[in-house]
Write an enzyme that holds these catalytic residues in place. Structure first.
Site, PDB file in Angstrom:
ATOM      1  N   HIS A 178       0.871  -1.179   0.000  1.00 32.24           N
ATOM      2  CA  HIS A 178       0.000   0.000   0.000  1.00 32.24           C
ATOM      3  C   HIS A 178       0.905   1.224   0.000  1.00 32.24           C
ATOM      4  CE1 HIS A 178      -3.764  -2.002   2.023  1.00 32.24           C
ATOM      5  NE2 HIS A 178      -4.066  -1.703   0.787  1.00 32.24           N
ATOM      6  N   CYS A 272      -2.214   2.750   9.136  1.00 32.24           N
ATOM      7  CA  CYS A 272      -3.244   1.796   8.696  1.00 32.24           C
ATOM      8  C   CYS A 272      -4.458   1.824   9.621  1.00 32.24           C
ATOM      9  CB  CYS A 272      -2.706   0.367   8.674  1.00 32.24           C
ATOM     10  SG  CYS A 272      -1.335   0.089   7.569  1.00 32.24           S
TER      11      CYS A 272
HETATM   12  N1  ARG Z   1      -3.839  -7.185   6.391  1.00 34.30           N
HETATM   13  C1  ARG Z   1      -4.271  -5.956   5.802  1.00 34.30           C
HETATM   14  C2  ARG Z   1      -4.280  -6.100   4.297  1.00 34.30           C
HETATM   15  O1  ARG Z   1      -3.412  -6.755   3.791  1.00 34.30           O
HETATM   16  C3  ARG Z   1      -3.379  -4.851   6.227  1.00 34.30           C
HETATM   17  C4  ARG Z   1      -3.844  -3.502   5.742  1.00 34.30           C
HETATM   18  C5  ARG Z   1      -2.923  -2.405   6.124  1.00 34.30           C
HETATM   19  N2  ARG Z   1      -3.480  -1.155   5.840  1.00 34.30           N
HETATM   20  C6  ARG Z   1      -2.858  -0.122   5.259  1.00 34.30           C
HETATM   21  N3  ARG Z   1      -3.474   1.003   5.194  1.00 34.30           N
HETATM   22  N4  ARG Z   1      -1.672  -0.244   4.733  1.00 34.30           N
HETATM   23  O2  ARG Z   1      -5.123  -5.577   3.619  1.00 34.30           O
END
Ligand code: ARG
Length: 302
Positions: A178, A272
């Site tokens: 991300h 996150c």
């Molecule tokens: N386990 C989640 C996923 O893979 C983690 C999300 C993390 N969020 C972020 N904004 N980077 O989607």
């Protein structure tokens, strides 16, 4: 006597009060793997996750921010990562469309939350769009990441929905899947990022737009130091990212280390867990970087 402008220091960094949305990790666990950090074989502790999350929330509240909560839903263990729920600017919310079926159930909950909270326009994205995980407002621009989660087509959709120019960035390292794992917006015109997470073209775009950006080392990026929440003065980031904290201090920010090791098992950190709600209910500051004017002694005057 002559006056010069100094680089912003901690006395001049101005915090802007914010409103955030968070989701208690009541059902947090790692039972599937949709990013390289997630290993369902590694045990997680709900109690530890909750304790770490609470400290983050309390810290934000103690700093003067407002934290709203969305109810966690059973069977959606990643819902704690509220940043992914939407992008919310000027009273308009573009709700996420998740890439993986394990998370698609979250969207309806966010859509309802924003509608109940009275946002003027609430719509679920048509293209795959993982909210503030990949879309980071910075000044008048929307920095938009793709490569692993959000579709490149989501850029155009977000640009039209918000009426904002978009700077598209391509992520290439699966550890930083991300945008908010590879780059943090510190204030309107300042960012910090890990160049190795981006393709060559994106690195050029970033270098051009942010020639003074703080560049993170690989270990600090791996420690999720870039998954940070900044209010313009305080920067909440993983305590393990020590070098990055030093770099922030040099620029006059006030780094505050947070321990979110349990949530890191799911590939998440401070940013996150927090979705910024830009609804104008908390009056915005000027947004300009404020520099302190330092008088030079006459002997230094030209
Ligand atoms: N386990 C989640 C996923 O893979 C983690 C999300 C993390 N969020 C972020 N904004 N980077 O989607």
């Amino acid at each position: 006597m002559r006056t010069v402008f100094e680089r912003a220091d901690s006395a001049s960094r101005v915090m802007r009060r914010r409103r955030y949305l968070m989701c208690r990790p009541a059902h947090f666990t790692v039972e599937y793997s949709i990013n390289p950090w997630m290993d369902p074989g590694v045990p997680t502790s709900g109690t530890t996750a909750l304790g770490q999350w609470k400290r983050l929330r309390d810290l934000l509240v103690d700093l003067g921010h407002e934290v709203g909560l969305i109810a966690p839903l059973p069977g959606l263990p990643d819902m704690v990562f509220a940043a992914n729920g939407a992008v919310a600017i000027d009273g308009k919310a573009l709700v996420a469309r998740f890439r993986h079926p394990q998370r698609t159930g979250e969207s309806a909950a966010y859509e309802k939350w924003f509608a109940d909270d009275g946002w003027s326009e609430v719509r679920q994205a048509t293209a795959v769009n993982e909210g503030e995980g990949d879309f980071l407002p910075a000044g008048g621009v929307l920095l938009a990441g793709s490569g692993f989660r959000s579709d490149p087509a989501a850029r155009q959709e977000a640009a039209e929905f918000f009426g904002l120019p978009v700077l598209g960035l391509t992520l290439v390292d699966p550890r930083f899947y991300h945008l908010d794992t590879a780059l943090a917006v510190l204030d309107d015109e300042e960012v910090m990022y890990y160049p190795g997470a981006f393709d060559a073209e994106s690195r050029e775009l970033l270098a051009e737009r942010y020639p003074d950006a703080i560049l993170a080392t690989e270990p600090d990026a791996e420690a999720f130091g870039l998954n940070a929440v900044s209010d313009g003065r305080h920067v909440l980031l993983a305590s393990a990212a020590e070098r990055l904290a030093g770099q922030l201090k040099e620029r006059g920010f006030e780094p505050i280390g947070v321990e979110l090791s349990e949530l890191l098992k799911a590939g998440g950190g401070a940013k996150c867990c927090t979705l910024e709600l830009r609804d104008g209910r908390i009056p915005p500051s000027t947004g300009a970087r404020i520099r302190r004017v330092v008088p030079l002694p006459d002997s230094h005057a030209a």
